[in-house]
Design a protein around this motif. Sequence first.
Motif, PDB file in Angstrom:
ATOM      1  N   GLU A 143       0.821  -1.219   0.000  1.00 43.61           N
ATOM      2  CA  GLU A 143       0.000   0.000   0.000  1.00 43.61           C
ATOM      3  C   GLU A 143       0.858   1.274   0.000  1.00 43.61           C
ATOM      4  O   GLU A 143       0.332   2.367   0.105  1.00 43.61           O
ATOM      5  CB  GLU A 143      -0.904   0.037   1.239  1.00 43.61           C
ATOM      6  CG  GLU A 143      -1.796  -1.182   1.409  1.00 43.61           C
ATOM      7  CD  GLU A 143      -2.923  -1.217   0.386  1.00 43.61           C
ATOM      8  OE1 GLU A 143      -3.343  -0.125  -0.053  1.00 43.61           O
ATOM      9  OE2 GLU A 143      -3.363  -2.324   0.023  1.00 43.61           O
ATOM     10  N   GLN A 144       2.153   1.129  -0.116  1.00 45.14           N
ATOM     11  CA  GLN A 144       3.002   2.315   0.067  1.00 45.14           C
ATOM     12  C   GLN A 144       2.869   3.346  -1.047  1.00 45.14           C
ATOM     13  O   GLN A 144       3.335   4.468  -0.916  1.00 45.14           O
ATOM     14  CB  GLN A 144       4.463   1.883   0.237  1.00 45.14           C
ATOM     15  CG  GLN A 144       4.692   1.301   1.624  1.00 45.14           C
ATOM     16  CD  GLN A 144       6.093   0.794   1.826  1.00 45.14           C
ATOM     17  OE1 GLN A 144       6.928   0.846   0.936  1.00 45.14           O
ATOM     18  NE2 GLN A 144       6.359   0.280   3.015  1.00 45.14           N
ATOM     19  N   TRP A 145       2.218   2.976  -2.156  1.00 45.56           N
ATOM     20  CA  TRP A 145       1.971   3.991  -3.183  1.00 45.56           C
ATOM     21  C   TRP A 145       1.060   5.087  -2.635  1.00 45.56           C
ATOM     22  O   TRP A 145       1.067   6.209  -3.112  1.00 45.56           O
ATOM     23  CB  TRP A 145       1.359   3.343  -4.429  1.00 45.56           C
ATOM     24  CG  TRP A 145       0.027   2.688  -4.173  1.00 45.56           C
ATOM     25  CD1 TRP A 145      -0.183   1.393  -3.776  1.00 45.56           C
ATOM     26  CD2 TRP A 145      -1.264   3.283  -4.267  1.00 45.56           C
ATOM     27  NE1 TRP A 145      -1.511   1.140  -3.605  1.00 45.56           N
ATOM     28  CE2 TRP A 145      -2.211   2.296  -3.907  1.00 45.56           C
ATOM     29  CE3 TRP A 145      -1.723   4.559  -4.618  1.00 45.56           C
ATOM     30  CZ2 TRP A 145      -3.575   2.539  -3.876  1.00 45.56           C
ATOM     31  CZ3 TRP A 145      -3.081   4.798  -4.605  1.00 45.56           C
ATOM     32  CH2 TRP A 145      -4.009   3.805  -4.234  1.00 45.56           C
ATOM     33  N   ARG A 146       0.286   4.754  -1.607  1.00 50.22           N
ATOM     34  CA  ARG A 146      -0.655   5.749  -1.084  1.00 50.22           C
ATOM     35  C   ARG A 146       0.062   6.899  -0.367  1.00 50.22           C
ATOM     36  O   ARG A 146      -0.169   8.068  -0.697  1.00 50.22           O
ATOM     37  CB  ARG A 146      -1.686   5.063  -0.189  1.00 50.22           C
ATOM     38  CG  ARG A 146      -2.749   4.362  -1.030  1.00 50.22           C
ATOM     39  CD  ARG A 146      -3.457   3.257  -0.302  1.00 50.22           C
ATOM     40  NE  ARG A 146      -3.920   3.663   1.014  1.00 50.22           N
ATOM     41  CZ  ARG A 146      -4.507   2.836   1.879  1.00 50.22           C
ATOM     42  NH1 ARG A 146      -4.685   1.560   1.568  1.00 50.22           N
ATOM     43  NH2 ARG A 146      -4.905   3.273   3.048  1.00 50.22           N
ATOM     44  N   PRO A 147       0.925   6.621   0.626  1.00 47.76           N
ATOM     45  CA  PRO A 147       1.681   7.752   1.202  1.00 47.76           C
ATOM     46  C   PRO A 147       2.528   8.463   0.160  1.00 47.76           C
ATOM     47  O   PRO A 147       2.725   9.684   0.232  1.00 47.76           O
ATOM     48  CB  PRO A 147       2.547   7.119   2.281  1.00 47.76           C
ATOM     49  CG  PRO A 147       2.468   5.661   2.089  1.00 47.76           C
ATOM     50  CD  PRO A 147       1.201   5.368   1.358  1.00 47.76           C
ATOM     51  N   PHE A 148       3.010   7.681  -0.837  1.00 48.54           N
ATOM     52  CA  PHE A 148       3.812   8.306  -1.883  1.00 48.54           C
ATOM     53  C   PHE A 148       2.979   9.336  -2.652  1.00 48.54           C
ATOM     54  O   PHE A 148       3.397  10.481  -2.847  1.00 48.54           O
ATOM     55  CB  PHE A 148       4.349   7.225  -2.832  1.00 48.54           C
ATOM     56  CG  PHE A 148       5.181   7.765  -3.957  1.00 48.54           C
ATOM     57  CD1 PHE A 148       6.437   8.301  -3.696  1.00 48.54           C
ATOM     58  CD2 PHE A 148       4.713   7.772  -5.262  1.00 48.54           C
ATOM     59  CE1 PHE A 148       7.207   8.821  -4.713  1.00 48.54           C
ATOM     60  CE2 PHE A 148       5.474   8.303  -6.284  1.00 48.54           C
ATOM     61  CZ  PHE A 148       6.725   8.817  -6.020  1.00 48.54           C
ATOM     62  N   GLY A 184       4.664   6.124   9.227  1.00 52.62           N
ATOM     63  CA  GLY A 184       6.046   6.375   9.632  1.00 52.62           C
ATOM     64  C   GLY A 184       6.863   6.910   8.485  1.00 52.62           C
ATOM     65  O   GLY A 184       6.361   7.134   7.376  1.00 52.62           O
ATOM     66  N   GLY A 185       8.140   7.139   8.774  1.00 52.54           N
ATOM     67  CA  GLY A 185       9.060   7.580   7.738  1.00 52.54           C
ATOM     68  C   GLY A 185       8.844   9.023   7.330  1.00 52.54           C
ATOM     69  O   GLY A 185       8.392   9.855   8.119  1.00 52.54           O
ATOM     70  N   LEU A 186       9.137   9.289   6.056  1.00 54.55           N
ATOM     71  CA  LEU A 186       9.080  10.656   5.556  1.00 54.55           C
ATOM     72  C   LEU A 186       7.681  11.268   5.632  1.00 54.55           C
ATOM     73  O   LEU A 186       7.541  12.428   6.039  1.00 54.55           O
ATOM     74  CB  LEU A 186       9.628  10.705   4.127  1.00 54.55           C
ATOM     75  CG  LEU A 186       9.972  12.079   3.597  1.00 54.55           C
ATOM     76  CD1 LEU A 186      10.970  12.783   4.502  1.00 54.55           C
ATOM     77  CD2 LEU A 186      10.519  11.991   2.191  1.00 54.55           C
ATOM     78  N   PRO A 187       6.633  10.526   5.285  1.00 51.26           N
ATOM     79  CA  PRO A 187       5.300  11.138   5.395  1.00 51.26           C
ATOM     80  C   PRO A 187       5.026  11.639   6.811  1.00 51.26           C
ATOM     81  O   PRO A 187       4.436  12.714   6.977  1.00 51.26           O
ATOM     82  CB  PRO A 187       4.349   9.994   5.021  1.00 51.26           C
ATOM     83  CG  PRO A 187       5.158   9.090   4.190  1.00 51.26           C
ATOM     84  CD  PRO A 187       6.558   9.180   4.703  1.00 51.26           C
ATOM     85  N   LEU A 188       5.465  10.888   7.799  1.00 50.61           N
ATOM     86  CA  LEU A 188       5.225  11.306   9.182  1.00 50.61           C
ATOM     87  C   LEU A 188       6.003  12.590   9.504  1.00 50.61           C
ATOM     88  O   LEU A 188       5.465  13.533  10.085  1.00 50.61           O
ATOM     89  CB  LEU A 188       5.630  10.192  10.150  1.00 50.61           C
ATOM     90  CG  LEU A 188       5.405  10.506  11.622  1.00 50.61           C
ATOM     91  CD1 LEU A 188       3.936  10.730  11.903  1.00 50.61           C
ATOM     92  CD2 LEU A 188       5.949   9.399  12.501  1.00 50.61           C
ATOM     93  N   THR A 189       7.274  12.612   9.091  1.00 52.19           N
ATOM     94  CA  THR A 189       8.078  13.817   9.310  1.00 52.19           C
ATOM     95  C   THR A 189       7.428  15.032   8.649  1.00 52.19           C
ATOM     96  O   THR A 189       7.312  16.097   9.249  1.00 52.19           O
ATOM     97  CB  THR A 189       9.500  13.618   8.740  1.00 52.19           C
ATOM     98  OG1 THR A 189      10.119  12.546   9.446  1.00 52.19           O
ATOM     99  CG2 THR A 189      10.332  14.876   8.892  1.00 52.19           C
ATOM    100  N   LEU A 226      -7.855  14.609   0.624  1.00 53.97           N
ATOM    101  CA  LEU A 226      -7.322  13.547  -0.227  1.00 53.97           C
ATOM    102  C   LEU A 226      -6.178  12.830   0.464  1.00 53.97           C
ATOM    103  O   LEU A 226      -6.134  11.598   0.534  1.00 53.97           O
ATOM    104  CB  LEU A 226      -6.814  14.154  -1.538  1.00 53.97           C
ATOM    105  CG  LEU A 226      -7.745  14.039  -2.747  1.00 53.97           C
ATOM    106  CD1 LEU A 226      -7.117  14.737  -3.944  1.00 53.97           C
ATOM    107  CD2 LEU A 226      -7.997  12.567  -3.051  1.00 53.97           C
ATOM    108  N   MET A 227      -5.233  13.633   1.016  1.00 54.93           N
ATOM    109  CA  MET A 227      -4.079  13.038   1.686  1.00 54.93           C
ATOM    110  C   MET A 227      -4.529  12.192   2.864  1.00 54.93           C
ATOM    111  O   MET A 227      -4.045  11.074   3.071  1.00 54.93           O
ATOM    112  CB  MET A 227      -3.117  14.132   2.155  1.00 54.93           C
ATOM    113  CG  MET A 227      -2.314  14.749   1.016  1.00 54.93           C
ATOM    114  SD  MET A 227      -1.097  15.934   1.619  1.00 54.93           S
ATOM    115  CE  MET A 227      -1.949  17.453   1.425  1.00 54.93           C
TER     116      MET A 227
END
Lengths: 252, 361
Positions: free
Chosen positions: B95-100, B154-159, B133-134
Motif C-alpha cells: 500500500e506504500q503507493w498511497r503515502p507516496f 512512519g518515515g518521511l510522510p510522518l516527518t 485527499l491526503m
Amino acid sequence: MNIEKKASEGQMIEFIDVHKWFGEFHVLQGINLSVDRQERIVICGPSGSGKSTLIRCINRLEEHQRGRIVVDGIELTNNIKNIEKIRAEVGMVFQHFNLFPHLTIVQNLSLGPIWVRKVPKKEAEETAMYYLEKVHIAEQARKFPGQLSGGQQQRVAIARSLCMNPKVMLFDEPTSALDPEMIKEVLDVMIELAQEGMTMIVVTHEMGFAKSVAHRVLFMDFGKIVEGNTPEEFFEHPQHERTKLFLSQILH
Amino acid sequence: MEQSSQTAVLKPPRTSIGVVGWIRNNLFNGMLNSTLTLLTLFLLWQFVPPLFRWAFIDSAWHTTGQACKDAAGACWSVISMNYRFILFGFYPYEEQWRPFLAMLILFGLLFYTRDRTRWKKPLAYAWIIGLFLMGFLMLGGFFGLKPVDSTQWGGLPLTLLLSVFGLTAAYPLGVILALGRRSRMPGIKVLCIIYIELIRGVPLISLLFMSSIILPLFLPEGITINKILRAQVAIIMFTAAYIAEVVRGGLQGMSRGQYEAAESIGLNYYLTMRLVILPQALKIVIPPTVSQLISAFKDTSLVVIIALFDVLKTTQSVLSNPEWMGFSREAYVFLAILYFLGCFSMSNYSRKLEKELSRGD
C-alpha cells in the motif's frame, strides 16, 4: 469674517473644561473652546504647552480625564464605536506624515474608504486619484512613500485624510519636519483646502499661514489657552505678556 | 553631452575588475590573506579527492550488505536496498503507493503555493481538498482501499506531516499570542504571558513526554487520543511560543505613528493590525521567524522518544539490522541531505519573499 454658520447643526467641536494629565504633569488645564463649522483655527505656543495634545484629544489619540469633548454632536467617551465614527469624520495630518510604507500611494489613500466606508475598490481608487490631482501629485500614484520627498509625502498624507471626506481636518505641525524649500508646497495645498471651506484646526508656527487663512489664532501656554483673537488683532495687539514674548521670539 | 559620453568611455583599471581583479582583492590582498588562501587550497587538495573517491568511485550503490563490507568506499546500498522502509516505515508494503501519492500532492501544493500572486480563494479550496485527499489516502477504508491504522504511519510522510502542519498551525497561533501579549486587556495579556513563558521554560522533549505519557493518565478510562495528534499538538504549542516572541519583537519595532495614522482614518483594532501593523512587523521578522521554523522542522525528529517512527527512526532501525550494521555514516549522510533540502528550501524561499516584500523600502 463670513463664517457660514449652520446653527441647526450646532458646533463642530466643543471643549468644556477639559483636563488631562500625563502622569503628574497637568498638560491640559481646563480647556474651553468651541469651533464652528467651516471655521479655521490656528493654534500656536511654545513646545510643551499642550497644543498637540489638545488636537489629539479631538480624535481620541489622547484621552482626556475631565470635562467633555463633543465632536459633531457625539460626545467622546470610552464607547469604541463612537470613537471610530468620529475618527472617520475627522482627518488628521501628522508632523512625520505617517504614511504606510508597505503600500503604494494610491493604496494608502484608498485603504480607509475601502475598509471603513466600504466603498468598492475601483471607486475608492478613482477618488484617490481625484485627491492626488488636487494635491498636484497624481503622477506618483503607483510609487511607494519611501520614494517621495518629504513635501510630497505630506501632500499625500493630506490627500489620504481627504479621501475619507472628513468634516474637520486636524494638522499637527504639518511643516515642522520638512526641509525649508518644501514648506511652501504643503502650505499651498492647505490654503487651497481652506478656500474650499474646510473646517481646519492647525497647530503650526507658520505665522504667514495664520494671517492669510485663519479666522482665529489661539495662543497656548502651560496647558491653557492664554488668548485667542482674529489674526489682525492677535498679531497687532496681543493682550498678554507671554503672547508678546512668544511673538517677539518667532517673528524676530 | 560631450563630456558625459567621454566619461562613460573611461573604464576602471583592469586590475580591479573581472576574475583577476576579484582574486587579487579577495584572496591575495596582503600577507595574511595570501597565506590563508594557500593553506585552504592545500587542505582542499588533501580532503576533497579522497572524499570524492569514497563517495563516488569506490562506493557500492546497489548491492547486498556483504558485498558492501568488501567495498572500499561508501555503501549507498544501505539506502537503496532499504529505501522503502526508510521512507514509509511500517506502512503495509503493497500500500506504500498511497503515502507516496499523498506526498506528491503535498509537494505539488507547496510548489504551486510558493507564488504569492496565487494566494487567492481557489488555492485555499485546493488545500482543503488536498488535505482531505491526503488523509483519505493515508487512512484508507473506502473505495476498496485497505484501512491503515495511524500507528503504522512512519518515515518521511510522518516527518512531513508533523513539520508542515506543525509549522503552518504554529505560525498564526504565534502571531495571535504575540498580539495577546501586547493587548491592553489585562486578562488576555496575563494568559498569553503565562502560556509563552511556561512553554518556553520547558524542553520540547518534556512536552512530548507529557503529551504521550502524562496526558492519557488524566483522560477517563477508554478514551485515547491519537498519538501522532498528541505529538503534533505538542510541536505546535512549543513552536508557537517561540514564534510569538519573534513576532513581538517585530511589533515593538513599529512606530507609534503607524498605529495613530491607521486609527485616525477610522480603522478598528483588527483592521489596523491586519492591514497596517502586521504586514510591516511580520516582514521585519522574516529572518528570525524562518530560523525558528527551520529549527522546529529539525526538532520534529525528537518524536522518536515517544516511539513514533519518523524518517530518522526508520533509518536507525535499518542500521540495527545485522546485514546493514556499521553503515551509519552513509545512512546519516543521506538523512543530512534530506533535512538540508528541507531547511535550505525554506531559507531560500524566505529570501525570495523578503525581496518581493521590500519593494517599498
